[in-house]
Design a protein around this motif. Structure first.
Motif, PDB file in Angstrom:
ATOM      1  N   LEU A  68       0.877  -1.194  -0.095  1.00 54.02           N
ATOM      2  CA  LEU A  68      -0.192  -0.075  -0.019  1.00 54.02           C
ATOM      3  C   LEU A  68       0.992   1.124   0.019  1.00 54.02           C
ATOM      4  N   ASP A  69       0.913   2.067  -0.935  1.00 53.81           N
ATOM      5  CA  ASP A  69       1.577   3.427  -1.081  1.00 53.81           C
ATOM      6  C   ASP A  69       0.946   4.387  -2.127  1.00 53.81           C
ATOM      7  N   PRO A  70       0.966   5.622  -1.674  1.00 51.59           N
ATOM      8  CA  PRO A  70       0.252   6.606  -2.646  1.00 51.59           C
ATOM      9  C   PRO A  70       1.013   6.810  -3.695  1.00 51.59           C
ATOM     10  N   ASP A  71       2.310   6.343  -3.799  1.00 52.84           N
ATOM     11  CA  ASP A  71       2.865   6.836  -4.927  1.00 52.84           C
ATOM     12  C   ASP A  71       3.206   5.653  -6.001  1.00 52.84           C
ATOM     13  N   SER A 103       9.207   2.471  -4.621  1.00 51.65           N
ATOM     14  CA  SER A 103      10.404   1.493  -4.834  1.00 51.65           C
ATOM     15  C   SER A 103      10.038  -0.003  -4.942  1.00 51.65           C
ATOM     16  N   ALA A 104       8.855  -0.202  -4.314  1.00 51.01           N
ATOM     17  CA  ALA A 104       8.640  -1.624  -4.171  1.00 51.01           C
ATOM     18  C   ALA A 104       7.593  -2.358  -4.989  1.00 51.01           C
ATOM     19  N   ARG A 105       7.272  -1.326  -5.916  1.00 52.19           N
ATOM     20  CA  ARG A 105       6.230  -1.705  -6.738  1.00 52.19           C
ATOM     21  C   ARG A 105       6.708  -2.654  -7.774  1.00 52.19           C
ATOM     22  N   TYR A 129       0.002  -4.183  -6.142  1.00 54.70           N
ATOM     23  CA  TYR A 129       0.132  -2.887  -5.886  1.00 54.70           C
ATOM     24  C   TYR A 129      -1.162  -2.252  -5.399  1.00 54.70           C
ATOM     25  N   VAL A 130      -1.463  -1.555  -4.273  1.00 54.28           N
ATOM     26  CA  VAL A 130      -2.473  -1.076  -4.120  1.00 54.28           C
ATOM     27  C   VAL A 130      -2.152   0.557  -3.771  1.00 54.28           C
TER      28      VAL A 130
END
Ligand code: ADP
Length: 385
Positions: A38-41, A45-47, A53-54
């Motif tokens: 979960l990340d807004p961006d 990096s982890a995507r 990806y959420v």
């Protein structure tokens, strides 16, 4: 102990998708664990390494709650997570490691210090107060100059931390924790891990050096240049903290050693930590594998050093902003024992953390010699200026 652990059917949620999340996911993928982030961006990096990806805000109740509902196990790579959502997920039966109550305590630098005081853990004298109460506390002698004012929540990399020498220095706005300035000789860190069977293991202490201008960590070397008594004491304290917290997971403990050689706790982080980057290359078990072992109720791995190391952050060069390239990449790799880690950030800007180098050698002195070469060779630049 789990008898039949099928990791390939596990969905592990990681909040959020920064570089520590990326490294954790890389290790999880060795065990076929599916990873959700979960990340807004969208360019986080982890995507590139996560299974799913959420897009979402980790401080938002609904985003965190809905994300938690999609996974079997939840962990985090930063502290700034919506606690209410984690608490609700926990009540509804989701396994969250570390426990949200511990995160709530650690999110707040004031509560952290009160915890140390309550458990007889050595730390510098402090008070928790509003900005307007600081003058009164100074008048009453509860606080004396020089002191360090820290915002209780939300600070990182030295942001939200201010050294106050006298009444001429401007105070930070907001609820804060003020502690006496420590006459620091060295800053060290120990990462401890604990599983649900109360097994605890610590990585050897690292020592950190800081850049005077940016306040960012310049080098982290392991083993630290401290006495064996200090090393033992730091590990003993790290074990006591993780047990006193009754915490399962990974706990990075940062310490000051003052000019008299006394060890004081600065702060803790309940997650993988920058001070453990080297563990990927220089330990039998990396900090990320150790966290996975703790999360999955597995025996903890060996924390034996396989090599001395110096870790250098790869920061954006001043004067360069835009699409990144790494000058000197191949020249660096020609040096024995150099491990380059890039975080997948497409664009650089001055002082942005773009990656790190871990330099391995038989001794720290030797690793430093190579690290200094690496520093002078590799530069994070962009095509545009
Ligand atoms: P952050 O959470 O942003 O890393 P820290 O609380 O670790 O913030 O503080 C950042 C740096 O400020 C520390 O690494 C240390 O160099 C300095 N510092 C923090 N607290 C003190 C203190 N009590 N005395 C002297 N220096 C301090």
């Amino acid at each position: 102990m789990i008898e039949k652990l099928v990791t390939s059917s596990l969905k592990m949620g990681v909040i959020a998708g920064g570089q520590l999340g990326k490294m954790l996911i890389q290790e999880a993928s060795q065990w076929d664990i599916a990873t959700h982030i979960l990340d807004p961006d969208e360019a986080c990096s982890a995507r590139s390494v996560a299974s799913v990806y959420v897009k979402g805000d980790f401080t938002d109740f609904n985003d965190v709650y809905n994300f938690g509902k999609q996974v079997d196990i939840l962990t985090f790579e930063l502290e700034n997570v919506n606690i209410e959502a984690l608490q609700k997920l926990k009540v509804e039966g989701l396994k969250i490691v570390p426990d949200p109550d511990i995160l709530a305590l650690i999110q707040d630098k004031g509560l952290q210090k009160e915890f140390y005081a309550k458990h007889d853990l050595p730390t510098s004298p402090f008070i928790c107060c509003e900005e307007e109460e600081i003058t009164d506390a100074l008048e009453r002698g509860e606080l004396v100059y020089p002191f360090v004012q820290k915002l209780r929540k939300g600070g990182y990399d030295g942001r939200g931390v201010s050294l106050i020498h006298s009444s001429k220095d401007e105070l930070l706005k907001g609820t804060s924790m003020c502690e006496q300035k420590v006459d620091i000789d060295k800053e060290i860190a120990v990462i401890a891990a604990r599983n649900s069977a109360d097994e605890v293991r610590c990585f050897p202490a690292v020592e950190m050096t800081f850049n005077d201008k940016t306040n960012l960590v310049e080098e982290i070397f392991c083993p630290a240049d401290i006495t064996s008594e200090q090393a033992t004491q730091a590990q003993t304290l790290a074990v006591k903290i993780i047990r006193d917290l009754d915490m399962v997971g990974l706990l990075a403990v940062e310490f000051f050693i003052d000019k008299e050689g006394k060890i004081l706790i600065n702060e803790v982080a309940p997650r993988p930590h920058n001070s453990g980057h080297h563990t990927i290359d220089s330990m039998v078990t990396s900090q990320h594998k150790q966290l996975l072992r703790a999360i999955l109720d597995l025996p903890l791995g060996s924390t034996k050093l396989t090599s001395a190391s110096v870790m250098l952050n790869l920061l954006g060069e001043p004067g360069y902003e835009g699409q990144v390239y790494y000058e000197g990449f191949s020249e660096c790799l020609a040096i024995d024992g150099v491990k380059i880690h890039l975080y997948g950030k497409k664009n650089t800007r001055p002082s942005r953390k773009m990656g790190h180098n871990t330099v391995l050698s038989k001794t720290v002195e030797d690793a430093f010699e190579k690290a200094n070469k690496v520093k002078s060779i590799i530069k994070v630049k962009s095509w545009e200026k």
